[in-house]
Write an enzyme that holds these catalytic residues in place. Structure first.
Site, PDB file in Angstrom:
ATOM      1  N   GLU A  78       0.826  -1.210   0.000  1.00 14.15           N
ATOM      2  CA  GLU A  78       0.000   0.000   0.000  1.00 14.15           C
ATOM      3  C   GLU A  78       0.862   1.263   0.000  1.00 14.15           C
ATOM      4  OE1 GLU A  78      -4.106  -1.625   2.090  1.00 14.15           O
ATOM      5  OE2 GLU A  78      -2.703  -0.467   3.311  1.00 14.15           O
ATOM      6  N   GLU A 124      -6.474  -7.410  -1.142  1.00 16.39           N
ATOM      7  CA  GLU A 124      -7.040  -7.328   0.207  1.00 16.39           C
ATOM      8  C   GLU A 124      -8.482  -6.849   0.146  1.00 16.39           C
ATOM      9  OE1 GLU A 124      -5.141  -4.950   3.169  1.00 16.39           O
ATOM     10  OE2 GLU A 124      -3.119  -5.516   2.548  1.00 16.39           O
ATOM     11  N   GLU A 133      -4.473  -4.054  14.684  1.00 14.97           N
ATOM     12  CA  GLU A 133      -5.531  -4.625  13.853  1.00 14.97           C
ATOM     13  C   GLU A 133      -6.125  -5.902  14.444  1.00 14.97           C
ATOM     14  OE1 GLU A 133      -4.792  -3.225   9.370  1.00 14.97           O
ATOM     15  OE2 GLU A 133      -3.149  -4.470  10.113  1.00 14.97           O
TER      16      GLU A 133
END
Length: 658
Positions: free
Chosen positions: A156, A313, A361
């Site tokens: 990313e 993802e 997360e």
């Protein structure tokens, strides 16, 4: 490059299925359970090592590959391929401690400290030296391993560090500007520096648009956005060069983030630098959440040029980073995944395989939740794996082009939302999404194309808020309409050239003659104000003082209220066998549906769906395979489509061959 080790392994086309896998977060005794459950779920590929730099290189040049060797061997023994990350996404603490000058700096001069992720400057020579050393070590060690079917550069790129205002960035920005403009006089002309005494006499005087006493130069801001995207792309290319040198037969990708308001990276420009396009997508709450998913998948497929792409993802259920994180409803896991497949994805992957016990997360869903494999979520995961195996016939098959298209332009997105404009409330992507929703509501397929793509074959092209229009693009749009195409554009389009200089002579500038209208002043609306049209619609956000200047331009609707009462609100000019229409206010999806329906009818474009299903389902087509996606939370009778299914379940997807 189209490497058979991903798309055509062993000559057996199939849709790949998997997730990010982070075995370093778990004791080794869990790994055997992982691969057993992966096989049960139908997993065929995992992305490995994404955030593992600190575990792989414990000191400069000191590597510990043992755990990664073991994980790759275990996956390979169980028939699971590896999309191997270069592991450079976040530097280890030893690197940022020894070299704090790799840390990014924000516009106010504050250092972005370690403790999260992506704490590095895209232009840092020190970071690049250490990162490329790791890339070389990874490629040398694993380049010949049969399990490795793709390289995953960083992760990313730009998610948290797209805009860096450090001294490294300033030096790189000056180099970029010299390459773009060659002379300081050319830069001064392009930036309009005669305004506010900003005239430069040397490139060394130029800085990034750091916090200023008042609004920074708009072209400086726009060029810094271009530079920042290019700096990240240059880093991608640097990693790719090392990988290509050592492992020329393994394809290289990096995960884009075509979703929501993520706009710092010009992915239309990046797409040529990867061997196959990958994307991460997460749904945002709101009434258009499913439409936004479809819009993003559609655009990703067209960034890939119609070639298969990789959904790297998305989430099985709730995420952790929204203010309130809702679990997905029954059927949404499969529906979301298959919507991406409908728009050309040949791989469906999640973040992540096993839900983390610790870290930022830990409340983000995964294929294996905290509840384990004895859970309804894992059963949905396994069911989707079975469904994807049954759809192997669509692997490698491109989406069938639609008759209509929406043009999407990153430069206009950047420019139109800068400061010192008629309104700060305009949102470029929202206007584009509203048009896409209007197409879906009418049951008409539309492709979302980067503006540089060839749109000449489409019957109808919508260019919402196409603010930045260089002369070459104006010529392409004019030629399109003159050749029989039907163009639709909107307020605040055609206003500036590539340097963010206003086209003179009246708005909409570069498109004024094509549209046959002239506007002397904009009429933005205050929050809560509206403008009524004589066709029963209500405009918000924006109006224009339109004068019709061509006898070929028809007024399709006028304003009834507000400062523009009695003036044209929607126009359409006949251009040879084509036309050019203009919508001067924000109408939202419902209002646009009425306008778009009329304009499509005039252009001869109709829905491929039976009337009762228009707006209720979305249709996407890949070759001879049709995907019918239920946009509602109720069962739908789809017998009229002639497929094997008579009823489409709530939030369901029917797939059948024509």
């Amino acid at each position: 490059m189209q490497n058979p080790r991903w798309l055509r392994r062993a000559g057996d086309p199939r849709l790949e299925y998997g997730a990010d896998y982070n075995p370093e977060q778990w004791p080794r005794e869990v790994w055997d359970d992982d691969v057993r459950a992966m096989r049960e779920a139908g997993v065929t590929i995992v992305s490995l090592g994404i955030f593992s730099w600190a575990k792989l290189e414990t000191a400069p040049g000191r590597y510990d590959f043992g755990w990664l060797d073991e994980a790759i061997e275990k996956l390979h023994a169980n028939g699971i391929a590896v999309d191997l990350a270069t592991a450079t996404a976040s530097p280890p603490p030893w690197l940022t401690t020894a070299y704090p000058q790799v840390l990014p700096v924000d516009a106010k001069g504050n250092t972005i400290w370690p403790g999260g992720r992506q704490q590095w400057r895209p232009t840092s020579p020190i970071f690049r030296e250490h990162a490329l050393r790791l890339v070389r070590a990874m490629a040398t060690r694993y380049g010949n391993h049969p399990a490795v079917v793709a390289w995953h550069v960083s992760n990313e790129l730009g998610c948290h560090n797209v805009y860096d205002y450090s001294d490294d960035a300033a030096a790189a920005f000056r180099t970029w500007l010299r390459a773009r403009y060659t002379t300081i006089d050319a830069l001064n002309e392009s930036w309009g520096t005669a305004f506010w005494s900003q005239w430069y006499t040397g490139f060394e005087q130029i800085l990034p648009p750091r916090q200023a006493a008042t609004h920074p130069n708009p072209t400086q801001q726009l060029d810094f956005k271009r530079f920042s995207s290019d700096a990240l792309k240059d880093y991608l290319v640097a990693e790719k060069a090392v990988l290509r040198e050592i492992t020329p037969d393994i394809p290289v990708t990096t995960n884009f983030m075509v979703m929501g308001e993520t706009k710092g990276m010009d992915y239309a420009d990046w797409a040529a630098e990867v061997d196959f396009v990958s994307n991460d997508h997460y749904r945002l709450p709101g009434g258009q959440t499913l439409d936004e998913l479809s819009f993003s998948a559609n655009l990703t497929g067209n960034l890939a040029g119609g070639r298969p792409w990789f959904l790297m993802e998305h989430s099985t259920s709730a995420v952790n980073w929204q203010p309130i994180n809702l679990a997905k409803k029954p059927g949404e896991l499969a529906r979301d995944s298959l919507t991406h497949v409908a728009h050309g994805a040949d791989a469906v992957c999640f973040f992540q395989w096993r839900q983390s016990r610790a870290g930022a997360e830990k409340y983000h869903s995964a294929m294996v939740p905290h509840a384990g494999t004895d859970s309804s979520l894992f059963r949905e995961v396994a069911s989707l794996g079975s469904t994807l195996r049954s759809l192997s016939h669509v692997a490698g098959v491109p989406r069938t082009p639609a008759k209509a298209a929406i043009l999407f332009d990153w430069t206009s997105w950047w420019a139109v939302e800068q400061d010192s404009h008629p309104t700060a409330a305009l949102r470029y992507r929202q206007e584009a999404l509203d048009w896409y929703t209007a197409f879906l509501d009418l049951g008409v397929r539309a492709d979302v194309l980067p503006v540089a793509a060839d749109f000449s074959a489409y019957d109808v092209v919508v260019a919402p808020v196409l603010h930045v229009v260089p002369s070459g693009l104006a010529d392409r749009l004019t030629s399109y309409a003159s050749s029989g195409g039907h163009l639709i554009t909107t307020y605040f389009s055609g206003i500036v050239d590539e340097n963010d200089h206003a086209w003179l002579g009246g708005y909409p500038g570069a498109l004024r003659d094509l549209l046959g209208i002239r506007i002397e002043e904009f009429g933005p609306l205050l929050d809560g104000d509206t403008a009524e049209l004589d066709n029963g619609l209500t405009g918000t956000l924006w109006t224009d003082r339109i004068d019709v200047v061509s006898p070929d331009t028809a007024v399709l609707a006028t304003y009834k209220t507000g400062d523009q009462a009695g003036r044209a609100a929607i126009t359409r000019r006949t251009v040879g066998a084509g036309s050019a229409a203009y919508v001067s206010t924000r109408l939202g999806p419902d209002g646009l549906g009425q306008v778009l329906g009329d304009l499509l009818s005039r252009a001869g474009v109709t829905s491929e769906l039976p009337s009762p299903l228009r707006g209720v389902v979305e249709l996407a087509v890949r070759g001879d395979t049709r995907f019918v996606i239920n946009r509602t939370s109720e069962p739908v009778d789809i017998a009229a489509l002639g497929g094997p299914d008579r009823t489409l379940t709530a939030r369901g997807v029917a797939v059948f061959r024509a």
